[in-house]
Design an enzyme around this catalytic site. Structure first.
Site, PDB file in Angstrom:
ATOM      1  N   VAL A  11     -76.012  97.000 -74.673  1.00  0.00           N
ATOM      2  CA  VAL A  11     -76.593  95.702 -75.014  1.00  0.00           C
ATOM      3  C   VAL A  11     -77.430  95.262 -73.824  1.00  0.00           C
ATOM      4  O   VAL A  11     -77.177  95.656 -72.690  1.00  0.00           O
ATOM      5  CB  VAL A  11     -75.519  94.644 -75.348  1.00  0.00           C
ATOM      6  CG1 VAL A  11     -74.841  94.967 -76.663  1.00  0.00           C
ATOM      7  CG2 VAL A  11     -74.503  94.526 -74.232  1.00  0.00           C
ATOM      8  N   SER A  12     -78.430  94.425 -74.082  1.00  0.00           N
ATOM      9  CA  SER A  12     -79.411  94.113 -73.053  1.00  0.00           C
ATOM     10  C   SER A  12     -78.884  93.206 -71.948  1.00  0.00           C
ATOM     11  O   SER A  12     -79.378  93.209 -70.842  1.00  0.00           O
ATOM     12  CB  SER A  12     -80.656  93.480 -73.685  1.00  0.00           C
ATOM     13  OG  SER A  12     -81.276  94.408 -74.549  1.00  0.00           O
ATOM     14  N   SER A  13     -77.892  92.391 -72.255  1.00  0.00           N
ATOM     15  CA  SER A  13     -77.370  91.486 -71.237  1.00  0.00           C
ATOM     16  C   SER A  13     -75.934  91.127 -71.572  1.00  0.00           C
ATOM     17  O   SER A  13     -75.426  91.447 -72.644  1.00  0.00           O
ATOM     18  CB  SER A  13     -78.218  90.207 -71.160  1.00  0.00           C
ATOM     19  OG  SER A  13     -78.024  89.419 -72.305  1.00  0.00           O
ATOM     20  N   GLN A  16     -75.167  89.263 -74.952  1.00  0.00           N
ATOM     21  CA  GLN A  16     -75.171  89.900 -76.248  1.00  0.00           C
ATOM     22  C   GLN A  16     -73.801  90.520 -76.545  1.00  0.00           C
ATOM     23  O   GLN A  16     -73.062  90.887 -75.645  1.00  0.00           O
ATOM     24  CB  GLN A  16     -76.270  90.956 -76.331  1.00  0.00           C
ATOM     25  CG  GLN A  16     -77.671  90.363 -76.284  1.00  0.00           C
ATOM     26  CD  GLN A  16     -78.738  91.408 -76.525  1.00  0.00           C
ATOM     27  OE1 GLN A  16     -78.466  92.602 -76.462  1.00  0.00           O
ATOM     28  NE2 GLN A  16     -79.951  90.961 -76.790  1.00  0.00           N
TER      29      GLN A  16
END
Length: 207
Positions: A11-13, A16
């Site tokens: 996940v990007s961060s 998320q």
């Protein structure tokens, strides 16, 4: 040799949620202990859990990911990593939401060609989407600036005694360090504001 099954989640961060990917991997019967999760951008493969997973992969192992963009978003790097795992290490990969990207199927020349073609298309789409997001962000920032929105930290207010200290410093009655300390600011900040006064012809307002 006892082949193992692995799963990879990205996940990007930290904001998320990875639950959807984890559910899909567990449905594919990937052992929880063999699932590696990174909460980082997909711009490159410098990710600790991904690197840890690569070190564990052996010929004949199976790797599941939910979608190709979870692997990464850099068109060239995705293909390089795919070749590394499937050709050099000898791992099978299954992209769960794209049945054509399952190296267990169609190992003949036509099947390999179709899988490679689909991989190239999806990798290109993933990178194009990332570049579009970056362009929209830049356009949004430019539009906000055109409306007068200012970004970054607000300028530090000048101390009430700044002018008198500045005059004493210019007359060499005190050192730069002493002037900065009297105004309660770093030397670089004091010097920068002093230079701005000189550029503005002695005006000390709105520094």
């Amino acid at each position: 040799m006892d082949h193992k099954t692995y799963g990879y989640v990205r996940v990007s961060s930290t904001d998320q949620n990875e639950d959807r990917q984890l559910m899909a991997l567990r449905a594919a019967q990937v052992p929880t202990a063999n699932i590696f999760v990174d909460k980082l951008s997909g711009k490159d493969f410098n990710r600790p859990q991904y690197k840890r997973m690569l070190r564990k992969l052996r010929p004949g192992d199976m790797l599941f990911i939910l979608s190709i963009d979870r692997l990464g978003r850099n068109y060239e790097e995705i293909q390089n990593q795919w070749r590394l795992m499937t050709k050099e290490i000898g791992v099978d990969i299954c992209v769960l939401d794209m049945p054509l990207l399952d190296t267990r199927n169609g190992k003949d020349l036509l099947g390999t060609f179709i899988a490679d073609l689909v991989l190239q298309i999806l990798s290109f789409v993933a990178q194009s989407e990332r570049e579009s997001i970056r362009l929209r962000q830049r356009e949004g920032i430019d539009a906000a600036r055109a409306r007068g929105v200012k970004f970054g930290r607000p300028p530090r207010e000048v101390a009430e005694n700044f002018h008198s200290v500045y005059v004493r410093w210019k007359e060499k009655k005190i050192t730069l360090r002493q002037a900065a300390e009297e105004c309660g600011m770093p030397m670089g900040t004091f010097y920068g504001k002093a230079r701005k006064i000189e550029r503005d012809g002695g005006v000390i307002f709105d520094l």
